[in-house]
Design an enzyme around this catalytic site. Sequence first.
Site, PDB file in Angstrom:
ATOM      1  N   TYR A 315      16.902  49.316 -45.546  1.00 29.55           N
ATOM      2  CA  TYR A 315      17.624  49.815 -44.363  1.00 29.55           C
ATOM      3  C   TYR A 315      17.951  51.303 -44.471  1.00 29.55           C
ATOM      4  O   TYR A 315      18.777  51.801 -43.711  1.00 29.55           O
ATOM      5  CB  TYR A 315      18.952  49.081 -44.180  1.00 29.55           C
ATOM      6  CG  TYR A 315      18.886  47.582 -44.267  1.00 29.55           C
ATOM      7  CD1 TYR A 315      18.309  46.836 -43.236  1.00 29.55           C
ATOM      8  CD2 TYR A 315      19.403  46.900 -45.359  1.00 29.55           C
ATOM      9  CE1 TYR A 315      18.261  45.454 -43.310  1.00 29.55           C
ATOM     10  CE2 TYR A 315      19.366  45.521 -45.434  1.00 29.55           C
ATOM     11  CZ  TYR A 315      18.789  44.806 -44.412  1.00 29.55           C
ATOM     12  OH  TYR A 315      18.749  43.446 -44.485  1.00 29.55           O
ATOM     13  N   CYS A 341       7.546  49.340 -59.707  1.00 35.41           N
ATOM     14  CA  CYS A 341       6.361  50.156 -59.444  1.00 35.41           C
ATOM     15  C   CYS A 341       6.094  50.348 -57.960  1.00 35.41           C
ATOM     16  O   CYS A 341       5.101  49.849 -57.415  1.00 35.41           O
ATOM     17  CB  CYS A 341       5.161  49.513 -60.125  1.00 35.41           C
ATOM     18  SG  CYS A 341       5.453  49.362 -61.870  1.00 35.41           S
ATOM     19  N   TYR A 370      25.355  41.572 -49.223  1.00 32.42           N
ATOM     20  CA  TYR A 370      23.902  41.706 -49.099  1.00 32.42           C
ATOM     21  C   TYR A 370      23.317  42.463 -50.297  1.00 32.42           C
ATOM     22  O   TYR A 370      22.378  43.242 -50.160  1.00 32.42           O
ATOM     23  CB  TYR A 370      23.537  42.383 -47.765  1.00 32.42           C
ATOM     24  CG  TYR A 370      24.185  41.677 -46.580  1.00 32.42           C
ATOM     25  CD1 TYR A 370      23.755  40.410 -46.206  1.00 32.42           C
ATOM     26  CD2 TYR A 370      25.244  42.250 -45.877  1.00 32.42           C
ATOM     27  CE1 TYR A 370      24.369  39.735 -45.144  1.00 32.42           C
ATOM     28  CE2 TYR A 370      25.862  41.587 -44.827  1.00 32.42           C
ATOM     29  CZ  TYR A 370      25.416  40.329 -44.467  1.00 32.42           C
ATOM     30  OH  TYR A 370      26.027  39.670 -43.426  1.00 32.42           O
TER      31      TYR A 370
HETATM   32  N1  LLP Z   1      27.297  35.579 -38.121  1.00 34.66           N
HETATM   33  C1  LLP Z   1      25.983  35.649 -37.843  1.00 34.66           C
HETATM   34  C2  LLP Z   1      25.413  34.715 -36.881  1.00 34.66           C
HETATM   35  C3  LLP Z   1      25.184  36.603 -38.497  1.00 34.66           C
HETATM   36  O1  LLP Z   1      23.889  36.673 -38.210  1.00 34.66           O
HETATM   37  C4  LLP Z   1      25.764  37.498 -39.443  1.00 34.66           C
HETATM   38  C5  LLP Z   1      24.948  38.482 -40.157  1.00 34.66           C
HETATM   39  C6  LLP Z   1      27.145  37.376 -39.701  1.00 34.66           C
HETATM   40  C7  LLP Z   1      27.879  36.419 -39.010  1.00 34.66           C
HETATM   41  C8  LLP Z   1      27.867  38.254 -40.685  1.00 34.66           C
HETATM   42  O2  LLP Z   1      27.853  39.570 -40.279  1.00 34.66           O
HETATM   43  P1  LLP Z   1      28.693  40.676 -41.093  1.00 34.66           P
HETATM   44  O3  LLP Z   1      30.167  40.397 -40.861  1.00 34.66           O
HETATM   45  O4  LLP Z   1      28.327  40.587 -42.513  1.00 34.66           O
HETATM   46  O5  LLP Z   1      28.276  41.952 -40.457  1.00 34.66           O
HETATM   47  N2  LLP Z   1      21.140  42.282 -44.784  1.00 34.66           N
HETATM   48  C9  LLP Z   1      21.750  43.177 -43.828  1.00 34.66           C
HETATM   49  C10 LLP Z   1      22.762  42.484 -42.948  1.00 34.66           C
HETATM   50  C11 LLP Z   1      22.232  41.282 -42.193  1.00 34.66           C
HETATM   51  C12 LLP Z   1      23.255  40.638 -41.312  1.00 34.66           C
HETATM   52  C13 LLP Z   1      22.748  39.356 -40.754  1.00 34.66           C
HETATM   53  N3  LLP Z   1      23.684  38.590 -39.998  1.00 34.66           N
HETATM   54  C14 LLP Z   1      22.369  44.355 -44.590  1.00 34.66           C
HETATM   55  O6  LLP Z   1      22.280  44.397 -45.804  1.00 34.66           O
HETATM   56  O7  LLP Z   1      22.922  45.257 -43.965  1.00 34.66           O
END
Ligand code: LLP
Length: 412
Positions: A315, A341, A370
């Site tokens: 990202y 690598c 994450y």
């Molecule tokens: N609820 C749903 C339906 C979601 O899809 C997500 C995150 C959350 C809650 C939690 O969202 P948060 O409060 O953490 O923003 N890998 C990415 C982030 C992917 C988020 C996916 N969905 C990163 O490292 O930024």
Amino acid sequence: MFAYSASDLYCESVPLADIAHRVGTPAYVYSSQAILGNFRAYHEAFGDLPHNVCYAVKANGSLAILALLAKAGAGFDIVSGGELYRVLKAGGDPAKVVFSGVGKTADEVEFALEQGIHSFNCESEAELALIDALAARTGRQADAAIRVNPDVDAATHPYISTGLRQHKFGIDIAEADGVYERARGLRNLALRGVSCHIGSQLLDTDPLLEAVEKVLALAARLRAAGHDIRHIDLGGGLGVAYHAGEEAPQIRAFIAQLRERLKDTGLAVMVEPGRSIVGEAGVLLTRVLYRKKTASKDFVVVDAAMNDLIRPSLYQSHHEIIPLRKSERPPIVADVVGPVCESGDFLARGRKMANVVPGDYLAVCTAGAYGFVLSSNYNARTRPPEVLVEGSTWRIVRPRETYDDLIRGETP
Ligand code: LLP
């Protein structure tokens, strides 16, 4: 919860260098006080408004963290059977679990029904029909909400923005009334909620509040049409400060705004925060292996790589990288790279940072969300251990993987 005392970086009352020496690097370290503090900020700010703070397991599914939150009274937002299994193993209450996700399989739905979860957030009519049919087989009525896509722009990284019409998520809010109407015929499904989630790492809460208005308007229309709507689920999304000095939304202030908006609606409210609970509560410790200079650049080669923390590569995300022990040496500008690598394997690029030498330890900050969950064994690298700090004590809650772990279950 991560701060310098004299020249040493501490997590709560533990010098991080002590942990690095004892468990080696790379290693994830989490602050239990930070995690619980963030959870309580949500929980307390809702006050007497009926609510359920469902921690998004996907952000960090470590059993120790789930157990901490379960004991504090959290619910959980899951997106797979595996996440439900983790929640149960950590002592989470299935009656406080909400199951999100665009592609639930029949096996996963059955498992969730057997465990008696609170609600399914459904993303298509086909899914409603499947849950209804499986609920009929198990002789239960399943509580569900429809995840609507409110068509608001979350203004975040395109990969983690989900609330626009072009995204794969939810049911277009303009079509939602019709879907609820048709779902009346599904005898084993009780549509009791409306849910949405517009994206992640939101630094501006206006789009969230815009989505709330749209969801509330829909809930009011549905109730007027005779649907027994009892809750709304606003998803997760509050961002955290990845850059030093960056302003992230305050959990308490945001929830106070929500509370004002919701207090006279008679609706219970659910939220699904992930990052804002664990993001700032974790660091990835790493050790400098080499300094290397090319004609154009200075490189700091460390022992953590994109397989341990993929966020910078995937990202282009920024994580502050700070030394476990401050030095007097003037700063440098360098790329911080790992042993994998690929040129895409970097933790920072062109970064002004401490003038480190081989053997020095660094903390990659704001790595609690994450981070470990997205780690892999790429390049046959063992995944790092996870350590939980509680005041002046700490424990390994997941050991470093071994070479045997790498080949478990394989046949040559
Ligand atoms: N609820 C749903 C339906 C979601 O899809 C997500 C995150 C959350 C809650 C939690 O969202 P948060 O409060 O953490 O923003 N890998 C990415 C982030 C992917 C988020 C996916 N969905 C990163 O490292 O930024």
